[in-house]
Design a protein around this motif. Structure first.
Motif: not given
Length: 606
Positions: A310-323, A196-202, A154-158
């Motif tokens: 892309l904003g939504e996808v960025y949030g998902d990417l942050l969670r997946a990056a932590g995982a 950045r805050r979302v990433r740490k909390l994820s 979705m991120g790439l498409r958008n």
């Protein structure tokens, strides 16, 4: 597949951590290329829609002959329908290809992590809870699947659509878009700061979930003890505390993401309305046609929508990056027990295995100040049965663990004589782990029964064994009678950890497993210490059978607390504080009136 390592220098949970997935994506380059092609074609079909809409408004709705106007409209709507068909076909192909890729990469990742964890030494499990590993195998890989199988696509498409819409707007309205670009920057920069805050909390949220999973796994594996101490309420409260901590962190993460989403939506709405306002002013001034305005509005909507997604996808990417980071940490863990670079073959003398412990020193990594074995030297001749006795903590189990290379003995001190453990003259460090362990069978004090049938539990010692071989091993272990009395005989499911069997029955299953493997070296770890008299008699008979099979070719090392079970051993070795203090036959040690005689006096008098 090569074991990936965590990318160096990454901030914890940063999107760059997703580069750890590259080794898992490489085998599917062709499918990735196909999905990217479908993605680009779907984006181009979407970008073509405003152009067809512009032609419809500017040429299909002009005043003129109604018949020709109707034909013109049919052509324009036909073009719009063809665009929609292309969009549907390419979007469906992209969805299938990317979903398949997400499922495949997730399965590969789970398999790689699980296989890697299985190869870790016991030292790894001294500091890592099983529940945490399970959390990473389930929750973390699910997050990765969401990104690879959906969010990333979705991120790439958008991104393609946003760049395309931006390009078309710059081409058709250069002045307006110079201001739009500035507005986009005003949206992106604050979004990155909130991200950045979302990433740490994820990352924190995933750690808290793993903590609660670890508590649950520990307690569920000890349900009888928990219930016998009426600790259900305490354990529920402990789990509730961990769950509340996970909930609190998740709420903070969700609040930060909600702020991010609200900011992006409001900023994009302002951007869209501003563009629409400027366009209507241009139409009223005669600087732009209505079709041009419609095209511009649609492109602005596509751009705003792309930025929002892309904003939504960025949030998902942050969670997946932590995982991904947590999974890569597991994969990067190296067992201190390493395979030799050039493994040696184990010589076969035709007389069984000779075992030699030469000045072995060892301290457990979790207890570095306390020696478990000190200058331990012991030789077992092929076919010999040797018993290890001594108080708890004397080092008996450590001998078994070192012999199977669950740990490696400490390196000899500088200038000291060569030390190590040798089988038929070969240092076990020079043997492949599969070679070493394939020549050893262990009957532990607490028999391990898997959630499978009796047949499969015994066959665990020799996966390719026939049912006849399994039955013969069960008969030799005095297990055939009680197995045949089960509802489905050898096909009866024994329950998790063998809950449907008694202690003695579990031990006989374990002995049958060892007999079926038929190794040249047999290790018996207090196999009768927790049994009643009748069960002990049956299990001891099975052990005698296991030890006597192929007389002269099987070396046996026995740990025993009950001295009565090892009186007939060829040699009895007495340990104290990791050192050998006595050795000899039962009779000679009694006559020596030493440590063994004191132990025997206590037990036999009792």
């Amino acid at each position: 597949m090569a074991t990936p390592t965590a990318p160096a220098g990454n901030a914890r949970g940063a999107p760059r951590s997703l580069t750890g997935l590259v080794p898992f994506l490489k085998p599917y380059r062709a499918r990735i290329a196909w999905s990217l092609l479908c993605l680009v074609l779907a984006a181009l079909a979407t970008l073509a829609f405003p152009l067809a809409l512009r032609d419809l408004i500017d040429t299909g709705l002009v005043a003129g002959d109604r018949a020709s106007q109707a034909m013109e409209l049919r052509g324009h709507f036909g073009a719009l329908f063809l665009v929609a068909v292309g969009l549907g076909v390419f979007s469906a192909a992209r969805f299938y290809a990317v979903s398949w890729l997400g499922e495949r990469v997730t399965a590969d990742l789970r398999q790689a992590v699980y296989s890697h964890v299985l190869r870790q030494s016991p030292q790894f499990f001294e500091s890592t809870q099983t529940g945490e590993v399970l959390s990473r195998l389930t929750a973390d890989t699910t997050l990765v699947q969401t990104v690879v199988g959906s969010s990333l696509s979705m991120g790439l498409r958008n991104a393609v659509m946003g760049i395309g819409a931006l390009g078309m707007l710059v081409w058709t309205n250069p002045y307006v878009m110079s201001v739009v670009l500035l507005a986009v920057l005003l949206v992106v920069l604050p979004a990155m700061w909130i991200g950045r805050r979302v990433r740490k909390l994820s990352r924190d949220s995933q750690d808290r979930v793993a903590d609660s999973s670890a508590i649950a796994a520990e307690v569920l594996n000890a349900i009888p003890v928990v219930q016998s101490y009426t600790a259900e309420q305490r354990e529920s409260a402990r789990f509730a505390g961990a769950a509340e901590s996970a909930f609190s962190t998740a709420v903070q993460r969700t609040r930060a993401r909600a702020v991010l989403v609200a900011f992006i939506i409001i900023a994009n709405a302002a951007l869209l309305l501003w563009g629409l306002y400027r366009g209507t002013q241009a139409v009223l001034a005669g600087e732009m046609t209505a079709g041009h305005l419609g095209q511009t509005v649609v492109y602005v909507m596509l751009l705003a929508g792309a930025v929002a997604v892309l904003g939504e996808v960025y949030g998902d990417l942050l969670r997946a990056a932590g995982a991904t980071e947590r999974l890569m940490e597991l994969l990067a863990t190296q067992s201190p027990v390493a395979e030799p670079a050039s493994p040696l073959p184990l010589p076969h003398t035709g007389r069984g295995l000779a075992v030699d412990f030469a000045s072995v020193q060892f301290r457990y990594p979790s207890r570095p100040d306390q020696p478990a074995l000190a200058d331990f030297s012991l030789t077992l001749a092929p076919g010999e049965t040797v018993a290890l006795v001594g108080a708890s903590g004397a080092g008996k189990t450590t001998v078994f663990q070192l012999l199977q290379r669950f740990y490696d003995a400490d390196a000899p001190r500088s200038g000291a004589a060569p030390s190590g453990i040798f089988l038929n003259g070969v240092n076990i460090r020079d043997l492949a782990l599969t070679t070493l362990r394939s020549h050893i069978a262990t009957v532990p004090q607490d028999a391990v029964i898997f959630g499978a049938s009796a047949l499969e539990n015994i066959r665990y010692g020799k996966p390719d064994a026939t049912p006849e071989e399994v039955k013969a091993a069960a008969q030799a272990a005095f297990a055939d009678d009680f197995i045949m009395a089960l509802p489905q005989g050898y096909d009866t499911f024994l329950g998790e950890r063998g809950v449907r069997l008694s202690g003695g029955q579990k031990q006989r299953i374990a002995i049958a497993r060892a007999i079926l493997k038929n190794p040249p070296l047999l290790l018996l770890d207090e196999a009768t210490s927790a049994l009643d008299a009748e069960s002990e008699r049956m299990v001891q008979a099975a052990l005698d059978t296991a030890m006597q099979r192929h007389t002269g070719q099987r070396t046996t090392l026995v740990i025993a607390h009950r001295l009565a079970t090892v009186q007939n051993a060829d040699r009895i070795v007495v340990l104290e504080h990791g050192r050998i203090v006595e050795q000899g036959t039962h009779a000679s040690l009694l006559a020596a009136q030493g440590v063994y005689a004191q132990l025997a006096k206590l037990q036999f008098t009792a």
